[in-house]
Enzyme design. Structure first.
Site, PDB file in Angstrom:
ATOM      1  N   ARG A 188       0.818  -1.198   0.000  1.00  0.00           N
ATOM      2  CA  ARG A 188       0.000   0.000   0.000  1.00  0.00           C
ATOM      3  C   ARG A 188       0.858   1.256   0.000  1.00  0.00           C
ATOM      4  NH1 ARG A 188      -4.767  -0.089   4.097  1.00  0.00           N
ATOM      5  NH2 ARG A 188      -3.274   0.153   5.776  1.00  0.00           N
ATOM      6  N   TYR A 189       1.947   1.244   0.785  1.00  0.00           N
ATOM      7  CA  TYR A 189       2.881   2.376   0.810  1.00  0.00           C
ATOM      8  C   TYR A 189       4.086   2.004  -0.043  1.00  0.00           C
ATOM      9  CZ  TYR A 189       0.258   3.495   5.098  1.00  0.00           C
ATOM     10  OH  TYR A 189      -0.713   3.771   6.006  1.00  0.00           O
ATOM     11  N   ARG A 247       7.082   0.011   2.167  1.00  0.00           N
ATOM     12  CA  ARG A 247       6.897  -1.107   3.092  1.00  0.00           C
ATOM     13  C   ARG A 247       5.718  -1.973   2.682  1.00  0.00           C
ATOM     14  NH1 ARG A 247       5.355   3.840   4.994  1.00  0.00           N
ATOM     15  NH2 ARG A 247       3.826   4.028   6.670  1.00  0.00           N
ATOM     16  N   CYS A 282      -4.301 -17.736  14.816  1.00  0.00           N
ATOM     17  CA  CYS A 282      -3.819 -16.931  15.943  1.00  0.00           C
ATOM     18  C   CYS A 282      -4.047 -17.733  17.214  1.00  0.00           C
ATOM     19  CB  CYS A 282      -4.620 -15.637  16.068  1.00  0.00           C
ATOM     20  SG  CYS A 282      -4.310 -14.431  14.774  1.00  0.00           S
ATOM     21  N   CYS A 314      -9.593 -12.891  18.056  1.00  0.00           N
ATOM     22  CA  CYS A 314     -10.224 -11.715  18.671  1.00  0.00           C
ATOM     23  C   CYS A 314     -11.542 -11.398  17.979  1.00  0.00           C
ATOM     24  CB  CYS A 314      -9.305 -10.498  18.552  1.00  0.00           C
ATOM     25  SG  CYS A 314      -7.682 -10.744  19.285  1.00  0.00           S
ATOM     26  N   CYS A 361     -11.302  -8.487  15.376  1.00  0.00           N
ATOM     27  CA  CYS A 361     -10.276  -8.617  14.326  1.00  0.00           C
ATOM     28  C   CYS A 361     -10.729  -7.986  13.010  1.00  0.00           C
ATOM     29  CB  CYS A 361      -9.963 -10.094  14.098  1.00  0.00           C
ATOM     30  SG  CYS A 361      -8.713 -10.356  12.823  1.00  0.00           S
ATOM     31  N   ARG A 379      -9.271  -8.644  10.202  1.00  0.00           N
ATOM     32  CA  ARG A 379      -9.097  -9.666   9.154  1.00  0.00           C
ATOM     33  C   ARG A 379      -9.848 -10.934   9.526  1.00  0.00           C
ATOM     34  NH1 ARG A 379      -3.135  -8.710   8.874  1.00  0.00           N
ATOM     35  NH2 ARG A 379      -3.020  -6.794   7.656  1.00  0.00           N
ATOM     36  N   ASP A 413     -11.561  -0.459  13.063  1.00  0.00           N
ATOM     37  CA  ASP A 413     -11.909  -0.479  11.636  1.00  0.00           C
ATOM     38  C   ASP A 413     -13.352  -0.932  11.438  1.00  0.00           C
ATOM     39  OD1 ASP A 413      -9.360   0.286  10.662  1.00  0.00           O
ATOM     40  OD2 ASP A 413      -8.618  -1.750  11.010  1.00  0.00           O
ATOM     41  N   ASP A 464      -7.776   4.006   9.726  1.00  0.00           N
ATOM     42  CA  ASP A 464      -7.366   3.519   8.420  1.00  0.00           C
ATOM     43  C   ASP A 464      -8.451   3.910   7.434  1.00  0.00           C
ATOM     44  OD1 ASP A 464      -5.679   1.753   6.692  1.00  0.00           O
ATOM     45  OD2 ASP A 464      -5.030   1.056   8.667  1.00  0.00           O
ATOM     46  N   LYS A 502      -3.211   4.765   6.554  1.00  0.00           N
ATOM     47  CA  LYS A 502      -3.502   5.280   7.891  1.00  0.00           C
ATOM     48  C   LYS A 502      -3.507   6.801   7.893  1.00  0.00           C
ATOM     49  CE  LYS A 502      -1.510   1.283  10.161  1.00  0.00           C
ATOM     50  NZ  LYS A 502      -1.043   0.589   8.922  1.00  0.00           N
TER      51      LYS A 502
HETATM   52  C1  LIG Z   1      -0.340  -0.441   8.793  1.00  0.00           C
HETATM   53  C2  LIG Z   1       0.294  -0.843   7.553  1.00  0.00           C
HETATM   54  C3  LIG Z   1       1.660  -0.635   7.338  1.00  0.00           C
HETATM   55  C4  LIG Z   1       2.565  -0.042   8.395  1.00  0.00           C
HETATM   56  O1  LIG Z   1       2.256   1.275   8.676  1.00  0.00           O
HETATM   57  P1  LIG Z   1       3.132   2.072   9.757  1.00  0.00           P
HETATM   58  O2  LIG Z   1       2.474   3.404   9.853  1.00  0.00           O
HETATM   59  O3  LIG Z   1       4.532   2.128   9.211  1.00  0.00           O
HETATM   60  O4  LIG Z   1       3.099   1.297  11.031  1.00  0.00           O
HETATM   61  C5  LIG Z   1       2.189  -1.001   6.129  1.00  0.00           C
HETATM   62  N1  LIG Z   1       1.430  -1.544   5.148  1.00  0.00           N
HETATM   63  C6  LIG Z   1       0.118  -1.747   5.320  1.00  0.00           C
HETATM   64  C7  LIG Z   1      -0.655  -2.356   4.205  1.00  0.00           C
HETATM   65  C8  LIG Z   1      -0.495  -1.410   6.525  1.00  0.00           C
HETATM   66  O5  LIG Z   1      -1.801  -1.637   6.702  1.00  0.00           O
END
Ligand SMILES: *Cc1c(COP(=O)(O)O)cnc(C)c1O
Length: 356
Positions: A88-89, A92, A101, A105, A108, A110, A268, A305, A312
């Site tokens: 998504r980013y 990362r 798990c 929960c 959850c 997911r 969420d 989110d 986020k």
């Molecule tokens: C939450 C999340 C992250 C990590 O976000 P941070 O703000 O760095 O903790 C990375 N990828 C996805 C898809 C996420 O949902």
């Protein structure tokens, strides 16, 4: 894991169930129940409002779709270039490496637990690694699931080792609730496996100070002492931790345990979660009240989110109340409005180094 309590009959032998909990077990279309004997031991056996119990015991409303609720609230399915890898980013990604798990929960996000959204076996990992090798902008890989620590040590070691072999991946993160729900999983052997992959951060989810038991604190200490920094992502849950005294106690307990509060998440909008939802304004008010009560080191960022996979968004209580030339007016932790001299370039030319 083998001794988890999953059925009405077994649960009934341990706790005095409420009518709602009993009906929750009887409704066939609800997410499955699984509770470790350890997490069960933290529950009040007679009071269904127990904050530990509410996170794990079913309720008929778990199947009801509230306003705006979706099965995939973060739009993760649409952000998977290969199955089990959410990108998504730019820098990362999240790898969904495990299905199960220790405790399932009720809140959850997911809870759909679709097998086709997981990294499938060893060929699935190959496919994800091939994608990552071709994505040099990715510096950080987050192992999630399910709970990655439901995998055995050898499997984890293999996955972490193969990720470490990719040069542009600098940081690894393991997102796990095992320190909270199954602290005995944090063995010295596991700690060695994780530490061999450093720099590696362990993020967990304590939601209530009663979860910070001597066993959980010892599990965190094993990780932190080995050189693995820890942080906590709480979920704001109505009737569980939506209270300033509880969040204050949680923040202090986490800081003593050397687990840095990182995020406090707005719940969420996942199908069946309405009974736990607080309005966004409540989260803002709670983090505003934390300021001044607890160490700045233990104040999480309140975040939500954006539905549909947009990422986020940190939502902060109002610090600046007005701006005018040369001055901003701010609101302090006690509510006073104070003028702050705001001089310097109005055109933000300070944002760039002078280039010659
Ligand atoms: C939450 C999340 C992250 C990590 O976000 P941070 O703000 O760095 O903790 C990375 N990828 C996805 C898809 C996420 O949902």
């Amino acid at each position: 894991m083998a001794h988890r309590v999953r059925t009405l009959v077994d649960m009934e032998s341990q706790l005095t169930l409420s009518d709602g909990e009993r009906r929750g077990f009887a409704s066939s279309d609800l997410p499955a129940v699984a509770v470790t004997p350890y997490y069960l031991s933290l529950m009040d056996p007679r009071d269904a409002r127990c904050p530990i119990r509410q996170q794990a015991l079913p309720h008929p409303d778990d199947g009801r779709r509230g306003a705006g609720e979706r099965t995939d609230p973060l739009g993760e399915r649409g952000r998977m270039p290969v199955p089990g890898l959410i990108h998504r980013y730019p820098d990362r990604v999240v790898l969904l490496v495990a299905a199960d798990c220790p405790v399932l929960c009720r809140h959850c996000n997911r809870r759909r637990r679709s097998p086709d959204e997981l990294l499938g076996g060893s060929t699935g990992l190959d496919e994800a690694l091939r994608y990552l090798r071709g994505a040099p902008q990715v510096r950080e890989v987050i192992l999630s699931g399910g709970d990655p620590l439901t995998l055995d040590d050898a499997t984890l070691e293999r996955i972490l080792g193969r990720l470490r072999a990719i040069e542009h991946i600098e940081i690894l993160r393991v997102h796990t609730r095992a320190p909270v729900t199954c602290p005995m999983r944090i063995t010295d052997d596991l700690t060695r496996v994780l530490d061999a992959a450093r720099p590696l951060y362990v993020l967990t989810q304590f939601n209530h100070p009663r979860e910070v038991t001597p066993e959980a604190a010892a599990a965190c200490a094993r990780l932190v002492d080995a050189g693995l920094p820890m942080a906590n992502q709480s979920v704001l849950l109505r009737g569980i931790n939506s209270d300033i005294a509880i969040l204050t106690a949680l923040s202090r307990a986490l800081l003593r345990t050397r687990v840095r509060p990182y995020y406090l998440f707005q719940l969420d909008p996942v199908v069946g979660s309405e009974r736990f939802r607080t309005p966004v304004a409540a989260g803002l008010e709670l983090v505003a009240r934390l300021r001044g009560r607890v160490s700045g080191l233990s104040i999480p960022t309140f975040a939500l989110d954006a539905p549909g996979g947009f990422g986020k968004v940190a939502v902060a209580p109002q610090g600046i109340v007005s701006t005018s030339p040369g001055e901003v007016r701010v609101q302090t932790w006690q509510g006073e409005i104070v003028a702050y001299p705001d001089t310097g370039d109005a055109d933000l030319s300070c944002l760039e180094w002078p280039r010659k």
